[in-house]
Enzyme design. Structure first.
Site, short mmCIF file in Angstrom:
data_model
loop_
_atom_site.label_atom_id
_atom_site.label_comp_id
_atom_site.label_asym_id
_atom_site.label_seq_id
_atom_site.Cartn_x
_atom_site.Cartn_y
_atom_site.Cartn_z
N LYS A 14 -19.50 -39.71 16.27
CA LYS A 14 -18.47 -39.85 17.32
C LYS A 14 -17.26 -40.61 16.81
O LYS A 14 -16.12 -40.23 17.06
CB LYS A 14 -19.05 -40.57 18.56
CG LYS A 14 -20.22 -39.85 19.21
CD LYS A 14 -20.63 -40.51 20.53
CE LYS A 14 -21.19 -41.91 20.39
NZ LYS A 14 -22.50 -41.99 19.71
N ARG A 89 -22.58 -44.07 29.29
CA ARG A 89 -23.91 -44.02 28.71
C ARG A 89 -25.01 -44.06 29.77
O ARG A 89 -26.19 -44.03 29.42
CB ARG A 89 -24.11 -45.21 27.78
CG ARG A 89 -23.98 -44.90 26.28
CD ARG A 89 -24.07 -46.23 25.58
NE ARG A 89 -24.50 -46.19 24.21
CZ ARG A 89 -23.68 -46.33 23.17
NH1 ARG A 89 -22.39 -46.39 23.34
NH2 ARG A 89 -24.18 -46.40 21.96
N ARG A 128 -25.22 -46.16 7.11
CA ARG A 128 -24.07 -46.85 7.70
C ARG A 128 -24.31 -48.36 7.73
O ARG A 128 -23.39 -49.14 7.51
CB ARG A 128 -23.83 -46.31 9.12
CG ARG A 128 -22.59 -46.88 9.76
CD ARG A 128 -22.21 -46.12 11.03
NE ARG A 128 -22.98 -46.53 12.18
CZ ARG A 128 -22.88 -45.99 13.39
NH1 ARG A 128 -22.06 -44.99 13.59
NH2 ARG A 128 -23.61 -46.42 14.40
N ARG A 134 -23.31 -53.58 9.83
CA ARG A 134 -23.71 -53.67 11.24
C ARG A 134 -25.20 -53.95 11.34
O ARG A 134 -26.03 -53.15 10.90
CB ARG A 134 -23.40 -52.35 11.95
CG ARG A 134 -22.10 -52.35 12.70
CD ARG A 134 -21.87 -51.04 13.39
NE ARG A 134 -22.76 -50.81 14.53
CZ ARG A 134 -22.59 -49.84 15.41
NH1 ARG A 134 -21.58 -49.01 15.28
NH2 ARG A 134 -23.41 -49.69 16.42
N ARG A 146 -32.64 -47.90 20.02
CA ARG A 146 -31.38 -47.31 20.48
C ARG A 146 -31.54 -45.82 20.76
O ARG A 146 -30.98 -45.29 21.73
CB ARG A 146 -30.28 -47.54 19.44
CG ARG A 146 -29.84 -49.01 19.41
CD ARG A 146 -29.08 -49.34 18.15
NE ARG A 146 -27.81 -48.69 18.05
CZ ARG A 146 -27.20 -48.42 16.91
NH1 ARG A 146 -27.78 -48.75 15.76
NH2 ARG A 146 -26.04 -47.84 16.91
P1 AMP Z 1 -22.01 -47.94 19.57
O1 AMP Z 1 -21.01 -48.52 18.65
O2 AMP Z 1 -21.41 -46.94 20.54
O3 AMP Z 1 -23.22 -47.41 18.87
O4 AMP Z 1 -22.52 -49.15 20.50
C1 AMP Z 1 -23.19 -50.26 19.96
C2 AMP Z 1 -23.91 -51.01 21.06
O5 AMP Z 1 -22.97 -51.48 22.04
C3 AMP Z 1 -24.92 -50.20 21.87
O6 AMP Z 1 -26.17 -50.11 21.22
C4 AMP Z 1 -24.98 -50.98 23.17
O7 AMP Z 1 -25.75 -52.17 23.02
C5 AMP Z 1 -23.54 -51.42 23.35
N1 AMP Z 1 -22.77 -50.41 24.11
C6 AMP Z 1 -21.76 -49.61 23.66
N2 AMP Z 1 -21.30 -48.81 24.63
C7 AMP Z 1 -22.04 -49.09 25.74
C8 AMP Z 1 -22.07 -48.57 27.05
N3 AMP Z 1 -21.24 -47.59 27.43
N4 AMP Z 1 -22.96 -49.11 27.93
C9 AMP Z 1 -23.79 -50.10 27.56
N5 AMP Z 1 -23.84 -50.61 26.32
C10 AMP Z 1 -22.98 -50.12 25.40
#
Ligand code: AMP
Length: 190
Positions: A14, A89, A128, A134, A146
Site C-alpha cells: 500500500k 480498518r 521490511r 520497524r 497483525r
Molecule cells: P501500518 O503502517 O498501516 O501497517 O500500521 C501500523 C500499525 O498502526 C497497525 O498495526 C496498528 O497498530 C496501527 N494502525 C494503523 N492504522 C490504523 C487504523 N486505521 N486503525 C487502528 N490502528 C491502526
C-alpha cells in the site's frame, strides 16, 4: 474530489503504490500508520498511547484513530482528493469516514485492494523489518497477530464497499509498475 481507499493486509504494498498514485493524481496521502509513527517519534500524547497497541500488533482504538483522521482531513481543505492508506480498518471507521466525507459533500469513489497471500506477506514484512527497523515488522509473533487482526477486524470493511459496488481487487504480486498500471486503469474509469 477523488477519494480512494487503498486496502490490503500489512505488507501488501500500500505504501509503495500510494507514493506513485499521489504523484500521478496529485492527491493527499493519509496513512494512519505513518501518522502514528510520526507521533511516536515526536513523543506526543497520541504517540505514547498508540505505541502500546502498535508494538503488540493490535489496532489503535477506533475513537482515537477516527478523531486523528478527521483532524488530518480537515487540515487539507483544498485537496483534490485523498488516498486513505491503512484506513478504514474496522467497520466503525468505514462508517465514520462516510459521515466525515458526506459533511464535505463528497464520498469514497472506490476501494482498491491489493491481494497478497499470507506466506508472501510474512516474507515481505520480515525483509521490511530488516530494512526499516520497524519493530512490528521484526517479530514473527507480532506479524502473525497483525495478520490475524486484519482477517478478523479489517476484512469486513471489504464487504462494506463491496455492497456499494466500490470494491476492486488487484493482484498485489508482481512488478511494482504493472500493479501500478492495474490500479490506474481502475481509477481512470472512475
Ligand atoms: P501500518 O503502517 O498501516 O501497517 O500500521 C501500523 C500499525 O498502526 C497497525 O498495526 C496498528 O497498530 C496501527 N494502525 C494503523 N492504522 C490504523 C487504523 N486505521 N486503525 C487502528 N490502528 C491502526
Amino acid at each position: 474530489m477523488l477519494n480512494l481507499v487503498l486496502f490490503g493486509p500489512p505488507g501488501a504494498g500500500k505504501g509503495t503504490q500510494s507514493a506513485k498514485l499521489i504523484e500521478k493524481y496529485q492527491l493527499v496521502h493519509l496513512s494512519t500508520g505513518d501518522i502514528f509513527r510520526a507521533n511516536i517519534k515526536g513523543g506526543t500524547d497520541l504517540g505514547v498511547l498508540a505505541k502500546s497497541y502498535i508494538d503488540a500488533g493490535k489496532l489503535v482504538p477506533d475513537e482515537v484513530t477516527i478523531g486523528m483522521l478527521a483532524q488530518e482531513v480537515n487540515q487539507s481543505p483544498n485537496a483534490k482528493g485523498f488516498i486513505f492508506d491503512g484506513f478504514p480498518r474496522t467497520s466503525a471507521q468505514a462508517e465514520a469516514l462516510d459521515v466525515l466525507l458526506a459533511e464535505k459533500g463528497t464520498g469514497i469513489a472506490m476501494m482498491l485492494a491489493l491481494e497478497v497471500e499470507e506466506e508472501e506477506l510474512k516474507k515481505r514484512l520480515l525483509i521490511r523489518g530488516k530494512d526499516s527497523g520497524r519493530a512490528d515488522d521484526q517479530d514473527p509473533a507480532i506479524i502473525q497477530n497483525r495478520i490475524n487482526v486484519y482477517n478478523a477486524e479489517t476484512m469486513p470493511v471489504k464487504l462494506f464497499y463491496e455492497v456499494q459496488g466500490k470494491y476492486y481487487g488487484i493482484n498485489g504480486i508482481g512488478e511494482i509498475e504493472s500493479i501500478f498500471e492495474a490500479l490506474c486503469s481502475h481509477i481512470d474509469k472512475a
